[in-house]
Write a protein that holds these residues in place. Sequence first.
Motif, PDB file in Angstrom:
ATOM      1  N   VAL A   1       3.683   3.319   4.206  1.00  0.00           N
ATOM      2  CA  VAL A   1       3.754   2.257   3.352  1.00  0.00           C
ATOM      3  C   VAL A   1       2.574   1.949   2.924  1.00  0.00           C
ATOM      4  CG1 VAL A   1       4.549  -0.204   3.626  1.00  0.00           C
ATOM      5  CG2 VAL A   1       5.859   1.627   4.962  1.00  0.00           C
ATOM      6  N   LEU A   2       1.528   1.853   3.691  1.00  0.00           N
ATOM      7  CA  LEU A   2       0.083   1.527   3.060  1.00  0.00           C
ATOM      8  C   LEU A   2      -0.368   2.493   1.901  1.00  0.00           C
ATOM      9  CD1 LEU A   2      -1.965   1.399   6.494  1.00  0.00           C
ATOM     10  CD2 LEU A   2      -1.641  -0.329   4.882  1.00  0.00           C
ATOM     11  N   ALA A   3       0.306   3.516   1.981  1.00  0.00           N
ATOM     12  CA  ALA A   3       0.073   4.385   0.644  1.00  0.00           C
ATOM     13  C   ALA A   3       0.610   3.797  -0.738  1.00  0.00           C
ATOM     14  CB  ALA A   3       0.417   5.847   0.895  1.00  0.00           C
ATOM     15  N   LEU A   4       1.900   3.403  -0.380  1.00  0.00           N
ATOM     16  CA  LEU A   4       2.519   3.021  -1.332  1.00  0.00           C
ATOM     17  C   LEU A   4       1.913   1.473  -1.802  1.00  0.00           C
ATOM     18  CD1 LEU A   4       6.522   3.282  -0.172  1.00  0.00           C
ATOM     19  CD2 LEU A   4       5.252   4.528  -2.224  1.00  0.00           C
ATOM     20  N   ILE A   5       1.597   0.780  -0.836  1.00  0.00           N
ATOM     21  CA  ILE A   5       0.808  -0.529  -1.339  1.00  0.00           C
ATOM     22  C   ILE A   5      -0.279  -0.291  -2.347  1.00  0.00           C
ATOM     23  CG2 ILE A   5      -0.181  -2.563  -0.214  1.00  0.00           C
ATOM     24  CD1 ILE A   5       1.642  -2.498   1.961  1.00  0.00           C
ATOM     25  N   GLU A   6      -0.906   0.633  -1.568  1.00  0.00           N
ATOM     26  CA  GLU A   6      -2.443   1.042  -2.381  1.00  0.00           C
ATOM     27  C   GLU A   6      -2.022   1.396  -3.820  1.00  0.00           C
ATOM     28  OE1 GLU A   6      -4.188   3.619   0.290  1.00  0.00           O
ATOM     29  OE2 GLU A   6      -5.361   2.008   1.151  1.00  0.00           O
ATOM     30  N   THR A   7      -0.858   1.796  -4.277  1.00  0.00           N
ATOM     31  CA  THR A   7      -0.785   2.095  -5.746  1.00  0.00           C
ATOM     32  C   THR A   7      -0.735   1.085  -6.550  1.00  0.00           C
ATOM     33  OG1 THR A   7       1.832   2.292  -5.578  1.00  0.00           O
ATOM     34  CG2 THR A   7       0.743   4.235  -4.793  1.00  0.00           C
ATOM     35  N   GLN A   8      -0.586  -0.180  -5.937  1.00  0.00           N
ATOM     36  CA  GLN A   8      -0.448  -1.499  -6.456  1.00  0.00           C
ATOM     37  C   GLN A   8      -1.839  -2.410  -6.109  1.00  0.00           C
ATOM     38  OE1 GLN A   8       2.189  -2.092  -8.384  1.00  0.00           O
ATOM     39  NE2 GLN A   8       2.756  -0.196  -7.554  1.00  0.00           N
ATOM     40  N   THR A   9      -2.498  -2.113  -5.170  1.00  0.00           N
ATOM     41  CA  THR A   9      -3.632  -3.102  -4.949  1.00  0.00           C
ATOM     42  C   THR A   9      -4.866  -2.178  -4.778  1.00  0.00           C
ATOM     43  OG1 THR A   9      -3.535  -2.464  -2.507  1.00  0.00           O
ATOM     44  CG2 THR A   9      -2.133  -4.402  -3.353  1.00  0.00           C
ATOM     45  N   GLY A  10      -5.011  -0.850  -4.977  1.00  0.00           N
ATOM     46  CA  GLY A  10      -6.263  -0.174  -4.501  1.00  0.00           C
ATOM     47  C   GLY A  10      -6.279   0.078  -3.179  1.00  0.00           C
ATOM     48  N   THR A  11      -7.432   0.626  -2.544  1.00  0.00           N
ATOM     49  CA  THR A  11      -7.466   0.740  -1.210  1.00  0.00           C
ATOM     50  C   THR A  11      -7.512  -0.203  -0.383  1.00  0.00           C
ATOM     51  OG1 THR A  11      -9.113   2.552  -1.828  1.00  0.00           O
ATOM     52  CG2 THR A  11      -9.178   1.781   0.450  1.00  0.00           C
ATOM     53  N   VAL A  12      -6.588  -0.525   0.703  1.00  0.00           N
ATOM     54  CA  VAL A  12      -6.451  -1.542   1.591  1.00  0.00           C
ATOM     55  C   VAL A  12      -7.585  -1.650   2.521  1.00  0.00           C
ATOM     56  CG1 VAL A  12      -4.941  -2.639   3.520  1.00  0.00           C
ATOM     57  CG2 VAL A  12      -4.045  -1.621   1.392  1.00  0.00           C
ATOM     58  N   LEU A  13      -8.235  -2.712   2.668  1.00  0.00           N
ATOM     59  CA  LEU A  13      -9.499  -2.964   3.671  1.00  0.00           C
ATOM     60  C   LEU A  13      -9.078  -3.359   4.897  1.00  0.00           C
ATOM     61  CD1 LEU A  13     -11.926  -4.434   1.126  1.00  0.00           C
ATOM     62  CD2 LEU A  13     -11.564  -2.110   1.725  1.00  0.00           C
ATOM     63  N   THR A  14      -8.227  -4.416   5.049  1.00  0.00           N
ATOM     64  CA  THR A  14      -7.517  -4.814   6.027  1.00  0.00           C
ATOM     65  C   THR A  14      -6.239  -5.353   5.935  1.00  0.00           C
ATOM     66  OG1 THR A  14      -8.701  -7.159   5.968  1.00  0.00           O
ATOM     67  CG2 THR A  14      -9.862  -5.578   7.116  1.00  0.00           C
ATOM     68  N   TYR A  15      -5.600  -5.639   6.955  1.00  0.00           N
ATOM     69  CA  TYR A  15      -4.011  -6.615   6.911  1.00  0.00           C
ATOM     70  C   TYR A  15      -3.880  -7.241   8.119  1.00  0.00           C
ATOM     71  CZ  TYR A  15      -1.598  -2.805   9.388  1.00  0.00           C
ATOM     72  OH  TYR A  15      -1.502  -1.681  10.296  1.00  0.00           O
ATOM     73  N   GLU A  16      -3.221  -8.430   8.105  1.00  0.00           N
ATOM     74  CA  GLU A  16      -2.587  -8.880   9.264  1.00  0.00           C
ATOM     75  C   GLU A  16      -0.871  -9.188   9.129  1.00  0.00           C
ATOM     76  OE1 GLU A  16      -4.488 -11.731   7.293  1.00  0.00           O
ATOM     77  OE2 GLU A  16      -6.232 -10.138   7.339  1.00  0.00           O
ATOM     78  N   THR A  17      -0.343  -8.698  10.090  1.00  0.00           N
ATOM     79  CA  THR A  17       1.143  -8.844  10.002  1.00  0.00           C
ATOM     80  C   THR A  17       1.553 -10.321  10.552  1.00  0.00           C
ATOM     81  OG1 THR A  17       0.973  -7.960  12.509  1.00  0.00           O
ATOM     82  CG2 THR A  17       1.672  -6.296  10.584  1.00  0.00           C
ATOM     83  N   VAL A  18       2.339 -10.829  10.042  1.00  0.00           N
ATOM     84  CA  VAL A  18       2.848 -12.022  10.085  1.00  0.00           C
ATOM     85  C   VAL A  18       4.038 -12.142  10.977  1.00  0.00           C
ATOM     86  CG1 VAL A  18       3.444 -14.288   8.946  1.00  0.00           C
ATOM     87  CG2 VAL A  18       2.010 -12.828   7.867  1.00  0.00           C
ATOM     88  N   GLY A  19       4.098 -13.325  12.090  1.00  0.00           N
ATOM     89  CA  GLY A  19       5.187 -13.246  12.962  1.00  0.00           C
ATOM     90  C   GLY A  19       6.322 -14.032  12.468  1.00  0.00           C
ATOM     91  N   GLY A  20       5.891 -15.159  11.800  1.00  0.00           N
ATOM     92  CA  GLY A  20       7.280 -15.829  11.117  1.00  0.00           C
ATOM     93  C   GLY A  20       8.369 -15.187  10.368  1.00  0.00           C
ATOM     94  N   GLY A  21       9.531 -15.762  10.223  1.00  0.00           N
ATOM     95  CA  GLY A  21      10.576 -15.015   9.589  1.00  0.00           C
ATOM     96  C   GLY A  21      11.379 -13.981   9.968  1.00  0.00           C
TER      97      GLY A  21
END
Length: 260
Positions: free
Chosen positions: A13-33
Amino acid sequence: MPIPRLAEIPADVLALIETQTGTVLTYETVGGGLNSEIAARVHSANTTVFVKGLRSDHRRVWTQQREADINPSVRHLAPAVLWHVQESGWDLLGFEDIDGPHADYAPGSPDLPLVADAMARLSSITAPDVVMRSMPDRVKAHTDFPELFAGTTLLHSDWFPSNVLVAGGRAVLVDWAWASRGAAWIDPALWVVWLIKSGHTLEEAEQWATKVPAWNNAPPAAVTAFAKATVSVWAEIAEGEKDEWVLDMLQAARTWHDSR
């Protein structure tokens, strides 16, 4: 039922995201929802986006397309959809990042006028011509009078406080998975139950609903029928449920219906 949330974003999934954003440096998962397997704020060198997603074979993956289809109609009320990726067994949406807390529905909260204002603006929007369930169809198993809930208005219908962010002096509506077509007074009707659950008296809750003009034009018999249907919906949700908030919502729905 809530969808289990992944604590880490899988490598594919990170690889798919990087096709749109470039290299992912960090991320935080969100608990709500409650409606996504993946929900995370993702940071790259050039951008921060909010990403939500489901596996392509998940039974609720249709909610992803629903959000993408509706977004052009609610750009002034919701984060913009920046991209939609459907590849490698995943369905991912990238949203404009909104940095703000969830709305507080408690009595006296300064967020209440902001939510009412957003709801009033939403009530003036005609549902777009996209695949979307109607409110009569959604509740037909819970009422003998589903036709009373028909209309052409775009409804959010899921007023869980985590679906409303407060940022920049306004309420921003997120998670449009359960958007529907129906009578314009239904969103404030649903909000009444949340307000009762959040500590308001019945009178206080309905007073806040009057801030949404559509509520003031609602036929009383239709509202009463909807209150009865809402009890039935929450009774079904609460069957075998141990989460206190679900039981509290059932009690709030009963309080509202009993008053009518």
